[in-house]
Enzyme design. Structure first.
Site, short mmCIF file in Angstrom:
data_model
loop_
_atom_site.label_atom_id
_atom_site.label_comp_id
_atom_site.label_asym_id
_atom_site.label_seq_id
_atom_site.Cartn_x
_atom_site.Cartn_y
_atom_site.Cartn_z
N ASP A 130 42.94 53.09 41.93
CA ASP A 130 41.67 52.67 41.34
C ASP A 130 41.08 53.80 40.49
O ASP A 130 41.26 54.98 40.82
CB ASP A 130 40.65 52.30 42.42
CG ASP A 130 40.94 50.95 43.04
OD1 ASP A 130 41.64 50.15 42.40
OD2 ASP A 130 40.47 50.69 44.16
N GLN A 159 38.93 51.85 32.82
CA GLN A 159 37.64 51.20 32.62
C GLN A 159 37.30 51.14 31.13
O GLN A 159 37.21 52.17 30.46
CB GLN A 159 36.54 51.96 33.37
CG GLN A 159 36.74 51.98 34.87
CD GLN A 159 35.66 52.77 35.56
OE1 GLN A 159 34.52 52.84 35.11
NE2 GLN A 159 36.00 53.40 36.68
N ARG A 180 45.81 48.42 34.99
CA ARG A 180 44.88 47.33 35.26
C ARG A 180 43.61 47.60 34.47
O ARG A 180 42.91 48.58 34.71
CB ARG A 180 44.55 47.24 36.76
CG ARG A 180 43.52 46.17 37.07
CD ARG A 180 43.35 45.94 38.57
NE ARG A 180 42.52 46.94 39.21
CZ ARG A 180 42.92 47.69 40.23
NH1 ARG A 180 44.14 47.58 40.70
NH2 ARG A 180 42.10 48.57 40.77
N LYS A 183 36.34 46.32 33.35
CA LYS A 183 35.19 46.74 32.55
C LYS A 183 34.58 48.02 33.09
O LYS A 183 34.16 48.89 32.34
CB LYS A 183 34.15 45.62 32.51
CG LYS A 183 34.56 44.45 31.63
CD LYS A 183 33.44 43.44 31.48
CE LYS A 183 33.82 42.32 30.54
NZ LYS A 183 32.74 41.33 30.37
N GLY A 184 34.49 48.15 34.40
CA GLY A 184 33.86 49.32 35.01
C GLY A 184 32.61 48.94 35.76
O GLY A 184 31.84 48.09 35.29
N ALA A 185 32.40 49.55 36.94
CA ALA A 185 31.28 49.14 37.80
C ALA A 185 30.63 50.33 38.47
O ALA A 185 30.31 50.30 39.66
CB ALA A 185 31.76 48.14 38.84
N THR A 222 39.41 40.76 35.46
CA THR A 222 38.22 40.18 34.85
C THR A 222 37.98 38.77 35.37
O THR A 222 38.92 38.07 35.77
CB THR A 222 38.34 40.13 33.31
OG1 THR A 222 37.15 39.59 32.75
CG2 THR A 222 39.53 39.28 32.88
N HIS A 223 36.69 38.36 35.38
CA HIS A 223 36.32 36.98 35.68
C HIS A 223 35.63 36.36 34.46
O HIS A 223 35.15 35.23 34.52
CB HIS A 223 35.35 36.93 36.87
CG HIS A 223 35.84 37.68 38.06
ND1 HIS A 223 35.44 38.96 38.34
CD2 HIS A 223 36.71 37.33 39.04
CE1 HIS A 223 36.04 39.38 39.45
NE2 HIS A 223 36.82 38.41 39.88
#
Length: 303
Positions: A130, A159, A180, A183-185, A222-223
Site C-alpha cells: 500500500d 496515488q 494499483r 486516488k488517495g485518502a 476505484t468506485h
C-alpha cells in the site's frame, strides 16, 4: 471541507476511543470490515470467491512505534500468507509499511518486507504494498523499487492525488512494476497533493492511460463510474484484453457493481480488511464517499 475534517478525525485517538465504545457503530464495522480474526476474513473471502471475485486481505493497523511491534505485525502477515495458500489460493495480501516499522527504522522495515516477499514466493501468494501518507511515501517507493527485480510479481499502490506520482513512475527503469492506481485518502498539504476532486480525477484518468501503456497487469482501485468507464475504453483503445487488468474495490462498497463487472467479463478484486484496528480505515472510507458517512450517521442513531 468535510473530507479533510474526516481525514483529521482519523488521527484522533480521543475520537477513536469514543466511537469504538459506541455499540451502535457495530453495523458500520461489519459492513466495511470482514471480521476481527483471520478465520473470519478467510470465510468472507470464500463467499466472495463464489461470485467470481478475487480478494486482497488487509490486516488493519498502521504506524508502529517500536520494532517489536513491527516484528509482530510481520509475523501476522506471514500467518495470513500461509492461510491464503491453504484456504483461498489466488488471493493476495496487502501490506502497509508503516506497520513494518518504516517510520521507526527503514533498514528494519526492509528486512521485514523481505520476509514477506520470501513467504509470498514460497507460498505462491502475491504481496501488494500500500502507498500511505507522503511522510513515508518516498521510503516506501525506494524499498519497493529495490525489491522489484527479485519479486516482479509484487504490486504497489500509487496515488493520483500526489503531485510527485507522474515523476515517480519514470524512476522504474529496470523493471516495469505491477501497480494499483488509487486516488488517495490521506490528509496531505497542498504543495504535496491536489485537493480539488475534479483535478484528482483528471490526474487519475491521465495515469490510467500511462499504466495501461507502460505497466503489466495494472489494477484500478476505484468506485467512480467515470474512472471505471474511462479505464474500460482506454484499455480497449490500447488493445488490452479484459483479463489483462483488474478493478479493485473495497469490501462492502458497491457490491452490485462488483458482481456486474464480473458478469461482463472483467476481473474484480476486493480489498478485504480485518482486525481490531478499524477506526482510521473507516474514517478514510467516509472521507472518500459521502454515502459511507450517511451510513455511519444512521448507525449512530440506530437507523
Amino acid at each position: 471541507m468535510l473530507s479533510n475534517l474526516l481525514l483529521k478525525a482519523a488521527e484522533s485517538k480521543k475520537l477513536e476511543r469514543q466511537i469504538s465504545k459506541n455499540k451502535l457503530t457495530r453495523g458500520l464495522v461489519s459492513r466495511f470490515v470482514a471480521g476481527v480474526t483471520l478465520e473470519e476474513a478467510i470465510k468472507a473471502t470464500k463467499e466472495l470467491n463464489k461470485d467470481g471475485i478475487d480478494v486482497s486481505l488487509d490486516l488493519l493497523g498502521e504506524s508502529v512505534f517500536d520494532l517489536a511491534e513491527s516484528t509482530r505485525a510481520t509475523d501476522q502477515y506471514i500467518e495470513t500468507i500461509e492461510a491464503i495458500a491453504e484456504h483461498v489460493p489466488g488471493s493476495t495480501v496487502s501490506v502497509k509499511l508503516s506497520q513494518l516499522g518504516i517510520a521507526v527504522d527503514v533498514a528494519a522495515c526492509a528486512k521485514n518486507l523481505e520476509r514477506l516477499f520470501e513467504a509470498g514466493e514460497q507460498n505462491g501468494v502475491v504481496v501488494e504494498v500500500d502507498m500511505e501518507h507522503s511522510s513515508v511515501g518516498r521510503d516506501t517507493m525506494d524499498l519497493f523499487r529495490k525489491a522489484l527485480p527479485r519479486y516482479p510479481q509484487s504490486r504497489m499502490a500509487i496515488q493520483a492525488a500526489l503531485r510527485s506520482t507522474p515523476e515517480d513512475l519514470e524512476t522504474f527503469t529496470e523493471v516495469k512494476p505491477r501497480l494499483r492506481l488509487v486516488k488517495g485518502a490521506y490528509d496531505e498539504p497542498l504543495h504535496r497533493a491536489q485537493q480539488d476532486r475534479k483535478e484528482v480525477t483528471a490526474q487519475y484518468l491521465h495515469l490510467t492511460r500511462y499504466v495501461l501503456a507502460n505497466c503489466p497487469d495494472p489494477a484500478f482501485g476505484t468506485h467512480d463510474d467515470i474512472c471505471i468507464d474511462f479505464a474500460k475504453q482506454a484499455a480497449k483503445d490500447a488493445g488490452v484484453d479484459k483479463k489483462d487488468y483488474e478493478f479493485q474495490m473495497l469490501y462492502g462498497v458497491r457490491r452490485d457493481l462488483q458482481k456486474e463487472l464480473v458478469r461482463d467479463g472483467y476481473r474484480v478484486r476486493v480489498y478485504l480488511p480485518f482486525g481490531t484496528q478499524w477506526y482510521p480505515y473507516l474514517m478514510r472510507r467516509m472521507a472518500e464517499r459521502p454515502a459511507n458517512l450517511l451510513f455511519f450517521l444512521r448507525s449512530l442513531v440506530g437507523g
